[in-house]
Design an enzyme around this catalytic site. Sequence first.
Site, short mmCIF file in Angstrom:
data_model
loop_
_atom_site.label_atom_id
_atom_site.label_comp_id
_atom_site.label_asym_id
_atom_site.label_seq_id
_atom_site.Cartn_x
_atom_site.Cartn_y
_atom_site.Cartn_z
N GLU A 265 -31.77 7.85 -90.17
CA GLU A 265 -31.54 6.75 -89.23
C GLU A 265 -30.52 6.36 -90.03
O GLU A 265 -30.77 5.69 -91.26
CB GLU A 265 -33.06 5.94 -88.93
CG GLU A 265 -33.78 6.55 -88.43
CD GLU A 265 -33.43 5.93 -86.80
OE1 GLU A 265 -32.41 5.13 -86.76
OE2 GLU A 265 -33.99 6.44 -85.56
N CYS A 299 -28.84 -2.73 -90.65
CA CYS A 299 -27.51 -1.37 -90.48
C CYS A 299 -27.55 -2.32 -88.43
O CYS A 299 -26.45 -1.05 -88.64
CB CYS A 299 -28.95 -0.59 -89.83
SG CYS A 299 -30.65 -0.72 -88.63
P1 NAD Z 1 -30.02 4.19 -100.21
O1 NAD Z 1 -29.32 5.63 -98.95
O2 NAD Z 1 -30.02 4.05 -101.04
O3 NAD Z 1 -31.76 4.41 -100.09
C1 NAD Z 1 -32.46 5.31 -99.16
C2 NAD Z 1 -33.55 5.48 -99.83
O4 NAD Z 1 -33.32 6.89 -99.81
C3 NAD Z 1 -34.21 4.95 -100.90
O5 NAD Z 1 -35.67 5.08 -100.53
C4 NAD Z 1 -34.44 5.70 -102.07
O6 NAD Z 1 -34.77 5.83 -103.13
C5 NAD Z 1 -33.99 6.68 -101.77
N1 NAD Z 1 -33.09 7.93 -102.20
C6 NAD Z 1 -31.61 7.14 -102.99
N2 NAD Z 1 -31.17 8.78 -103.67
C7 NAD Z 1 -31.97 10.02 -102.07
C8 NAD Z 1 -31.91 11.70 -103.16
N3 NAD Z 1 -30.85 12.02 -103.42
N4 NAD Z 1 -32.78 12.00 -102.51
C9 NAD Z 1 -33.99 11.48 -101.48
N5 NAD Z 1 -33.73 9.63 -101.39
C10 NAD Z 1 -33.10 9.41 -102.28
O7 NAD Z 1 -30.03 3.11 -98.85
P2 NAD Z 1 -30.70 1.66 -99.05
O8 NAD Z 1 -29.55 1.01 -99.82
O9 NAD Z 1 -32.31 1.18 -99.88
O10 NAD Z 1 -30.83 0.34 -97.43
C11 NAD Z 1 -29.38 0.26 -96.54
C12 NAD Z 1 -29.11 1.72 -96.02
O11 NAD Z 1 -29.85 1.36 -94.88
C13 NAD Z 1 -27.50 1.29 -95.05
O12 NAD Z 1 -26.85 1.70 -94.66
C14 NAD Z 1 -28.35 0.29 -93.58
O13 NAD Z 1 -27.61 0.60 -92.46
C15 NAD Z 1 -29.35 2.04 -93.68
N6 NAD Z 1 -30.49 1.55 -92.62
C16 NAD Z 1 -30.14 2.27 -91.45
C17 NAD Z 1 -31.23 1.66 -90.22
C18 NAD Z 1 -31.05 2.73 -88.94
O14 NAD Z 1 -32.30 2.68 -89.08
N7 NAD Z 1 -30.19 3.13 -88.87
C19 NAD Z 1 -32.83 0.87 -90.43
C20 NAD Z 1 -32.25 0.02 -92.22
C21 NAD Z 1 -31.03 0.83 -93.29
#
Ligand code: NAD
Length: 515
Positions: A265, A299
């Site tokens: 997502e 998002c």
């Molecule tokens: P992010 O990608 O920075 O982090 C998401 C998660 O991934 C965190 O728990 C983080 O610690 C973890 N992470 C980071 N690097 C990793 C790796 N190499 N391997 C595994 N896990 C890792 O996202 P964010 O800044 O917390 O959130 C914002 C983003 O999320 C936006 O792009 C938003 O659109 C998206 N989002 C999407 C939805 C959806 O349903 N499509 C819903 C909410 C947020």
Amino acid sequence: LSTRASGILSSVGISTSDEIYGVYDGQWKGSGEIITSTCPTTGEVLARVKTASPKELEEAVGKTREAYKVFRNTPAPLRGEILRQIREALADKRDALGALVSLEMGKIRTEGVGEVQEFVDICDYAVGLSRMMNGRVIASERPGHSILEVPNPLGVVAVLSAFNFPVAVYGWNLALSLAAGNATIWKPSPTTPLCSIAVTTIVSRVLEANGVPGAVASLITGGKETGEAIVASPDVELVSFTGSEHVGRIVGKAVQSRFGKSILELGGNNASIVMPDADLSLAVPAVFFGAVGTAGQRCTSTRRLYLHRNIATEFLERLQKLYGAVTPADPLADNTLLGPLHTRAACDTYEQAVQHLKSIDAEILTGGNRYTQPPLDVGNFVQPTIAIPKSVNPNDHIWKTETFAPILNAAIFDDFEQAIEWNNAVPQGLSSSLWTRDLRNLGTWIGPSGSDTGIVNVNVGTSGAEIGAAFGGNKSTGWGRESGGDAWKQYVRWSACTINFSDAAPLAQGVNFPA
Ligand code: NAD
């Protein structure tokens, strides 16, 4: 700690001592790196959280697997009864948990409470589901044979979640995963550990009161390395990842390389299209909420606005009035509509995007600045911004990337086909919204030549989905579906079982193979 913050933490059962445990696998622990939870409104450090050491991480994954082996044999309706109790426990703490979301993430209080309500709603849904996760009986071509499609529990489901929905996204996954008979490991965003600790405290108490191992809903806080270790673990059958496209690409490949299952997502870049016959008294406030609500950190936030030439001037005038009347303030205070961005880094990203808009000679209709004067300078406050880039070049960074801040880029179109083409021209495919009263436009919009996003709305803004339909996006949003609809089918392992109750053993397709 301020009296207000300590009041909110105590009301959700979080200790306000110096350092708190961020790992739960039946027991609370944490002797690894320390992460800090910081209030985006005041800059106050809310807590220091002790995350998992590598050994604790391995142990927690092992305990979750053991818990799964017990839980998978609990009949589904009994799992539903446990979910019903979780629902009640969450509803009891709805306001307190909502306030914590507001304090730690920065969204306004009603949205924080709304997020907890979403968790309550999906629990209701999953209670029903626990009596309806039906397989199928299929007619066999062979006499005296029957074919069944049987759903069984899948195993361990890891939920890696983003900062902007620190409660609801976990709720969607936990509810379906538990109904399906799985055990879950939650790896929340490292900037919202307190929301995850509060939720896990509530859920674990219900599990333990029912004699179910707490590790059925484990929590492992931590950053990138913790996420990587969980994603790589062969003990995790399904990785449900919510976050940025950048990280989703890494996670998707890592899970695929070990042939695990994933639900992705990822980011959205959502457009609203306003037709000349639209009811502007509905469309203007909806675009305002879509673009400014949650300070543009959903998002599904509205990031692109395509206006028909006939209504463009009036629409923008009315929208600017709403922008002019909104003042950023403490998200916990009544009547606040605009809170801070979640981090200082997000303010930098906002400023860079505004800079880029200026460099391509976009007209900044309103906004464009960070608040640097007291009292807002201690928080991450920015002005919601409307910009009109000179052209709609889908290859320009400004149109094709998701900037997670309240920036709305607008453009004017003359014919509907052009607007649909612009809507579909970006890599992401999460949400989109059309404003019209003409049935013919509606038919085109939701049909084969219409919007290519996962959420295709009509006279409803891009953000604010209910739990009943499957939620998710196409293309670089990752094709994942969560919450309602058929999403539950991903949380089970399907078996096709051909059963012979005759006295012969014929082969399929009439193949003859005499032994
Ligand atoms: P992010 O990608 O920075 O982090 C998401 C998660 O991934 C965190 O728990 C983080 O610690 C973890 N992470 C980071 N690097 C990793 C790796 N190499 N391997 C595994 N896990 C890792 O996202 P964010 O800044 O917390 O959130 C914002 C983003 O999320 C936006 O792009 C938003 O659109 C998206 N989002 C999407 C939805 C959806 O349903 N499509 C819903 C909410 C947020």
